[in-house]
Write an enzyme that holds these catalytic residues in place. Sequence first.
Site, PDB file in Angstrom:
ATOM      1  N   ASP A  54       0.803  -1.228   0.000  1.00 22.39           N
ATOM      2  CA  ASP A  54       0.000   0.000   0.000  1.00 22.39           C
ATOM      3  C   ASP A  54       0.833   1.274   0.000  1.00 22.39           C
ATOM      4  OD1 ASP A  54       0.904  -0.180   2.630  1.00 22.39           O
ATOM      5  OD2 ASP A  54      -0.899   0.762   3.426  1.00 22.39           O
ATOM      6  N   HIS A 154      -3.864   4.512   9.248  1.00 18.60           N
ATOM      7  CA  HIS A 154      -2.690   3.818   8.717  1.00 18.60           C
ATOM      8  C   HIS A 154      -2.128   4.565   7.502  1.00 18.60           C
ATOM      9  CE1 HIS A 154      -0.634  -0.136   7.514  1.00 18.60           C
ATOM     10  NE2 HIS A 154      -0.561   0.571   6.397  1.00 18.60           N
ATOM     11  N   GLU A 155      -2.983   4.884   6.524  1.00 18.13           N
ATOM     12  CA  GLU A 155      -2.500   5.552   5.313  1.00 18.13           C
ATOM     13  C   GLU A 155      -1.949   6.943   5.633  1.00 18.13           C
ATOM     14  OE1 GLU A 155      -1.947   3.757   2.919  1.00 18.13           O
ATOM     15  OE2 GLU A 155      -3.278   2.082   3.330  1.00 18.13           O
ATOM     16  N   HIS A 158       1.545   6.709   6.947  1.00 23.22           N
ATOM     17  CA  HIS A 158       2.521   6.628   5.851  1.00 23.22           C
ATOM     18  C   HIS A 158       2.823   8.051   5.371  1.00 23.22           C
ATOM     19  CE1 HIS A 158       2.836   2.364   5.369  1.00 23.22           C
ATOM     20  NE2 HIS A 158       1.632   2.162   4.873  1.00 23.22           N
ATOM     21  N   HIS A 164       6.023   0.424   7.459  1.00 32.39           N
ATOM     22  CA  HIS A 164       5.330  -0.612   8.215  1.00 32.39           C
ATOM     23  C   HIS A 164       6.180  -1.056   9.409  1.00 32.39           C
ATOM     24  CE1 HIS A 164       2.961  -1.357   4.357  1.00 32.39           C
ATOM     25  NE2 HIS A 164       2.148  -0.854   5.247  1.00 32.39           N
ATOM     26  N   TYR A 213       1.737  -5.490   9.601  1.00 30.15           N
ATOM     27  CA  TYR A 213       1.002  -6.428   8.742  1.00 30.15           C
ATOM     28  C   TYR A 213       0.261  -7.411   9.639  1.00 30.15           C
ATOM     29  CZ  TYR A 213       3.701  -5.696   4.313  1.00 30.15           C
ATOM     30  OH  TYR A 213       4.261  -5.221   3.177  1.00 30.15           O
TER      31      TYR A 213
END
Length: 694
Positions: A54, A154-155, A158, A164, A213
């Site tokens: 991702d 989460h995004e 980033h 991660h 993950y």
Amino acid sequence: MDLWLFYVLLSGVILQIVCCLPVQELQERNEDSGIDQDIFDINEALGLNLFEGDIKLDERPERNSIIGNEYRWPHTIPYVLEDSLDMNAKGLILNAFEQYRLKSCIDFKPWEGEANYISVFKGSGCWSSVGNRRKGRQELSIGANCDRIGTIEHEFLHALGFWHEQSRSDRDDYVTIMRDRIQEGKEGNFNKYDDKRSDFLNVPYDYNSVMHYSKNAFRNGTEPTIVTNIPAFIDVIGQRMDFSEYDIRKLSRLYNCTSSLSFMETCSFEFENVCGMIQSTEDNADWQRITQVPSGPQTDHTYVGICQETGYLMHFNTSAGSVSDRAVLESRFLYPKRGFQCLQFYYYNSGSESDQLNVLVKEYTDASPNGTQRLVKTIQGSPAGYWELHHVSLNVASKFRVVFEGIKGPDGSNGGLSIDDINLSETQCPHHVWHIRNFTQVVSSATTQYSPPFYSPKGYAFQIGLLPTSSFNLHIHLHLISGANDDRLQWPCAWQQATVLLLDQHPDIRQRMSNQRSITTDPSQLVYDRPDNVGMVATFPNGTEFMRGPATEFSSFITQQRLESREFVKEDSIFILTTVEDISHLISTQPNSTAVTPTTATSVCEAYGCQNGGICILEEGKPVCRCPVGADWWYVGEKCEQKGSTQDTVVIAVASSLSIFAVMLIITIVTTSCIKKKYRKKMESLGLQNKTPL
Ligand SMILES: *[C@@H]1O[C@H](CO)[C@@H](O)[C@H](O)[C@H]1NC(C)=O
Ligand SMILES: *[C@@H]1O[C@H](CO)[C@@H](O)[C@H](O)[C@H]1NC(C)=O
Ligand SMILES: *[C@@H]1O[C@H](CO)[C@@H](O)[C@H](O)[C@H]1NC(C)=O
Ligand SMILES: *[C@@H]1O[C@H](CO)[C@@H](O)[C@H](O)[C@H]1NC(C)=O
Ligand SMILES: *[C@@H]1O[C@H](CO)[C@@H](O)[C@H](O)[C@H]1NC(C)=O
Ligand SMILES: *[C@@H]1O[C@H](CO)[C@@H](O)[C@H](O)[C@H]1NC(C)=O
Ligand SMILES: *[C@@H]1O[C@H](CO)[C@@H](O)[C@H](O)[C@H]1NC(C)=O
Ligand SMILES: CC(=O)N[C@H]1CO[C@H](CO)[C@@H](O)[C@@H]1O
Ligand SMILES: [Ca+2]
Ligand SMILES: [Ca+2]
Ligand SMILES: [Zn+2]
């Protein structure tokens, strides 16, 4: 043409049948098909081949590093919510921003022409670049099925500069990558970076991270690709509920956060100074700080189910004294920034039905420097043998105190009123609380439990159903039901976003990782039509009949392993909080850079210049610095120019009100482990100086 007309007529007939007969099993909407789909599953199903599943890399991947200040965003990140986004995603993105405000110093604002900004759009899948790429419009995709708050958090992590969790250089000490189970060609997703590319900011490896993950990422077959070296964490990795404590710690270190934007206060009464709360002298009774009350509660709320007689609560004894006795407990001064607050606390009534608890605010303004009191809520009701959760919305814009006033009623009592675990933040309160007691019994019964009817602010009536399935996953349904306002409401129900949250009952809200899902009603969907037309007859426990509309369901709301991983079940109870918001205003395109000039408030603050990371706020139009504090140090002074520490008793002696604020904050940080607690008790009994145990 004729054929077309025929179809129109036919569909009209079908519609009429659907409208006028309560139909069995009208298209239920299942939002997750019973699968707990992770980001990587979603992207894989779409055939995307992104870096680590991702992450979008740009032309210079070799320089793509968490290290390097050029990749940082300003503390307030400009964003654009593109029209392509689903309505539910738009609403959830704003909710995710609220979580950032509550737990970190990162804020978001609609783009007003700044050089770099994040454009959130509905692409294929869920993905982002890592860090601020400084190329103007930076894309972040929230595609189909990515509309989940943990996924959005989460995004954005980033985008803020995080890789991660399992790509850390020290990951092999904590997890084992099972290379032979990884799909061919996907091995590259399990790379790790040395500490020159990725800095773990001196925070331990975190199985709980929202950036980890899950065990099944990129597997071929049925066996996990990631095995945790501590077996208990195998089902913990891959959570997409909320930030973990360490996610926040890392974010705070990377962005030098010292305080969060919307968090104000938490108090579990574990320390003798009771978070700086004061007993009034203008009343005729006091609140006592004790560990238990013979007629209940047997333990405080903080430690319920963990250890007995360790935690403290505040108690107003109504079995003593005389009618109309008052006991008043006032918080320290609080400085609002946003003008709306949610006060949350646990309450236990073992007194009488006529005893009451009033929640008031005392507001201090230029016109009333001594403060004016305003009653916000009165809580009254029959004694119950358990801790009840209460939410009170305060709308305070000036310096204030929260006031708890207990009043003894005329009826006989052999107990009193107790409070514990107070949570105050500048956020909206949830609208409804559904407290499910005897949870083990509910799970074993394997029948659907329905909530009482709730009303949304717009007047729609709805109900939640909860079904523990055979695999022990919680299955949640939402139904519109017939209600008092149905004749004047718009049908099908349009753009109401319902959020169902299973509360993590950790006493400190900043460490809670509640599990939540949202749906937004869509007027083109028949399931959201008037329950009288599309629903089925159902009955309330008292025998009254009503119409229950078709279900929108999350058949994998939470798995049993996750349920057990946090403090969701406490005292054999769970709390389900629901909020229904009208988000129809999000349909319109976000206005673009037609510049709103920065408000004078921010420029006054900029000019004032708080030092050492202090945050400037406006108090009665004047800038004031709120100074940062750490575990055993703090800053004081008008501009936070002076440092103090626990060793430095002189500073404590000359403490200004600001340093008192700092000390309170240190002290209010909750310790959750009994061991620490017992250790402290031992220290006290040995007569040692009580250092803040952190
Ligand atoms: C999955 O494993 C099978 C058997 O080992 C192998 O034939 C197949 O190519 C693998 N598929 C992928 C996508 O790796
Ligand atoms: C954080 O503080 C360090 C050291 O003072 C500074 O170099 C860095 O630029 C700061 N980072 C941010 C994002 O403000
Ligand atoms: C409350 O007051 C009564 C009467 O004075 C006393 O017997 C009881 O112990 C008190 N309760 C607590 C918890 O102190
Ligand atoms: C505020 O309190 C002080 C001291 O009690 C008193 O002298 C003053 O008159 C009060 N001011 C107002 C506006 O009530
Ligand atoms: C919970 O279970 C206990 C014992 O099984 C029972 O006495 C009690 O009434 C139940 N409470 C509720 C709210 O169902
Ligand atoms: C029965 O319960 C429902 C929902 O709690 C309530 O709205 C209704 O007024 C009750 N009916 C009677 C007759 O008490
Ligand atoms: C903002 O929107 C207007 C039309 O609403 C458009 O003409 C203008 O180019 C837009 N500005 C930017 C920077 O996108
Ligand atoms: C139980 C509860 O409502 N907790 C709240 C504590 O405060 C934060 C911020 O207001 C909310 O998100 C939680 O829901
Ligand atoms: Ca407590
Ligand atoms: Ca008193
Ligand atoms: Zn990711």
